[in-house]
Design an enzyme around this catalytic site. Structure first.
Site, mmCIF file in Angstrom:
data_model
loop_
_atom_site.group_PDB
_atom_site.id
_atom_site.type_symbol
_atom_site.label_atom_id
_atom_site.label_comp_id
_atom_site.label_asym_id
_atom_site.label_seq_id
_atom_site.Cartn_x
_atom_site.Cartn_y
_atom_site.Cartn_z
ATOM 1 N N ASP A 76 -56.863 12.546 47.551
ATOM 2 C CA ASP A 76 -56.078 13.035 46.415
ATOM 3 C C ASP A 76 -56.110 12.092 45.208
ATOM 4 O O ASP A 76 -55.520 12.394 44.171
ATOM 5 C CB ASP A 76 -54.612 13.223 46.833
ATOM 6 N N LYS A 111 -48.134 15.706 43.043
ATOM 7 C CA LYS A 111 -48.821 17.012 42.999
ATOM 8 C C LYS A 111 -48.236 17.942 44.048
ATOM 9 O O LYS A 111 -47.625 17.506 45.029
ATOM 10 C CB LYS A 111 -50.337 16.857 43.216
HETATM 11 O O1 C5P Z 1 -57.997 11.132 52.287
HETATM 12 P P1 C5P Z 1 -56.655 10.721 52.801
HETATM 13 O O2 C5P Z 1 -56.571 9.244 53.059
HETATM 14 O O3 C5P Z 1 -55.528 11.217 51.980
HETATM 15 O O4 C5P Z 1 -56.516 11.431 54.203
HETATM 16 C C1 C5P Z 1 -55.584 11.021 55.168
HETATM 17 C C2 C5P Z 1 -55.982 11.621 56.494
HETATM 18 O O5 C5P Z 1 -55.829 13.035 56.443
HETATM 19 C C3 C5P Z 1 -57.441 11.394 56.867
HETATM 20 O O6 C5P Z 1 -57.594 10.193 57.558
HETATM 21 C C4 C5P Z 1 -57.707 12.592 57.757
HETATM 22 O O7 C5P Z 1 -57.163 12.380 59.040
HETATM 23 C C5 C5P Z 1 -56.881 13.684 57.112
HETATM 24 N N1 C5P Z 1 -57.649 14.497 56.149
HETATM 25 C C6 C5P Z 1 -58.573 15.413 56.649
HETATM 26 N N2 C5P Z 1 -59.276 16.192 55.770
HETATM 27 C C7 C5P Z 1 -59.086 16.096 54.446
HETATM 28 C C8 C5P Z 1 -58.147 15.179 53.919
HETATM 29 C C9 C5P Z 1 -57.445 14.395 54.812
HETATM 30 O O8 C5P Z 1 -58.767 15.515 57.860
HETATM 31 N N3 C5P Z 1 -59.783 16.878 53.611
#
Ligand code: C5P
Length: 301
Positions: A143, A11
């Site tokens: 995601d 994406k």
């Molecule tokens: O959700 P995901 O595992 O992809 O997110 C990775 C990291 O990115 C999270 O641990 C967080 O530190 C950060 N993140 C965030 N806010 C979001 C998505 C991700 O702070 N909306």
């Protein structure tokens, strides 16, 4: 069922507006996702326990319990055990063929997790619906739900609350990918350092209107990513390159938390633009088109 093969897309975010962190540490987002026609494949076959192997890009990625596809398998097992829909011990070998750049801001790990959920649901004949898989996926990564639905979507919450959008045109992207990835948490931390008083994220209403009613130029003018400045602080060469491409008159945005640079264009101009950029930048340059399908089953036998 002896073999299930699923593909799931990369994406880009046409807009990624970020607010100040919530009590759980995640950042509230207002974002527009577009699925691209770059797919990772996940093939699952019966096995006594869960295991993962990777071919293609990312062959040096871990295949242990930290691998997002492995975590997807474990999460699905736990979910079915809790719901007692499948009491037997289930296992599978998960074979990932990676084409989505690793740690590039294109949600490759999320695509693998989404594909694994869909593939194992089929292999183990669990009968879970896409909504249920999206709920399980949201706990694995922000995601993952989008990788399950694909297309073009508006995302809020931490990006997992989705509403489909209906674009009036296909888009093309020329993607400058690099070998050294960027850590998503590090880019969000840099955002916090730069915006200690951030409130709610900016909204994406104008972009969403342009996508459904405007021209490709209107859309290009509204690309925005609040993680771009923090990523460029961590890696100044990214900002320098974005500046050069903008000066040449193109519409550019950092993809997600980077470091992939995404140049937006009409489909009929994409190959020529890619050839120009290949002459100027020493990177792997791909052309991708969107919106494309979300995770889908290609073989089940
Ligand atoms: O959700 P995901 O595992 O992809 O997110 C990775 C990291 O990115 C999270 O641990 C967080 O530190 C950060 N993140 C965030 N806010 C979001 C998505 C991700 O702070 N909306």
């Amino acid at each position: 069922m002896q073999r299930v093969l699923v593909s799931a897309p990369a994406k880009v975010n046409l807009a990624l507006r970020v607010g100040g962190p919530r009590p759980d540490g995640f950042h509230p987002l207002d974002t527009v996702f577009e699925a691209l026609d770059i797919f990772d494949d996940v093939e699952v076959t019966p096995a006594p326990a869960l295991s993962v192997s990777i071919t293609g890009l990312g062959e040096d990625l871990p295949t242990d319990d930290t691998n997002l596809a492995m975590r997807a398998g474990r999460a699905l097992l736990e979910y079915t055990r809790a719901a007692s829909t499948h009491p037997a011990e289930l296992g599978a070998h998960i074979r990932i063929t990676k084409r989505i750049p690793v740690a590039g801001g294109m949600a490759g790990g999320s695509a693998d997790a989404a594909a694994t959920l869909l593939a194992l649901n089929e292999l183990w004949e669990l009968g879970l619906g896409r909504e249920e898989l999206m709920r399980i996926g949201a706990d694995l990564g922000s995601d993952v739900p989008f990788a399950l639905v694909g297309g073009l979507a508006h995302g809020v919450g931490r990006g997992e609350e989705l509403a489909p959008l209906h674009p009036n045109a296909m888009h093309a992207w020329v993607l400058l990918t690099r070998e050294r990835g960027l850590s998503t948490p590090a880019v969000f931390r840099q955002f916090d350092a730069m915006h200690p008083d951030a409130g709610a994220p900016a909204d994406t209403a104008a972009l969403r209107r342009a996508l459904e009613q405007g021209s490709v130029d209107d859309v290009g003018a509204l690309l925005a990513n609040d993680l771009q400045a923090p990523a460029c602080q961590l890696r100044p060469e990214i900002g320098a390159e974005i500046g050069l491409i903008e000066e040449a008159g193109h519409r550019v945005v950092l993809s997600g938390s980077g470091p992939t640079i995404a140049v937006f264009t009409a489909p009929e101009q994409a190959e020529e633009l890619a050839a120009q950029l290949r002459a100027d930048f020493p990177y792997d340059i791909h052309v991708a088109y969107g919106p494309s399908a979300g995770a889908h089953i290609r073989a089940a036998e």
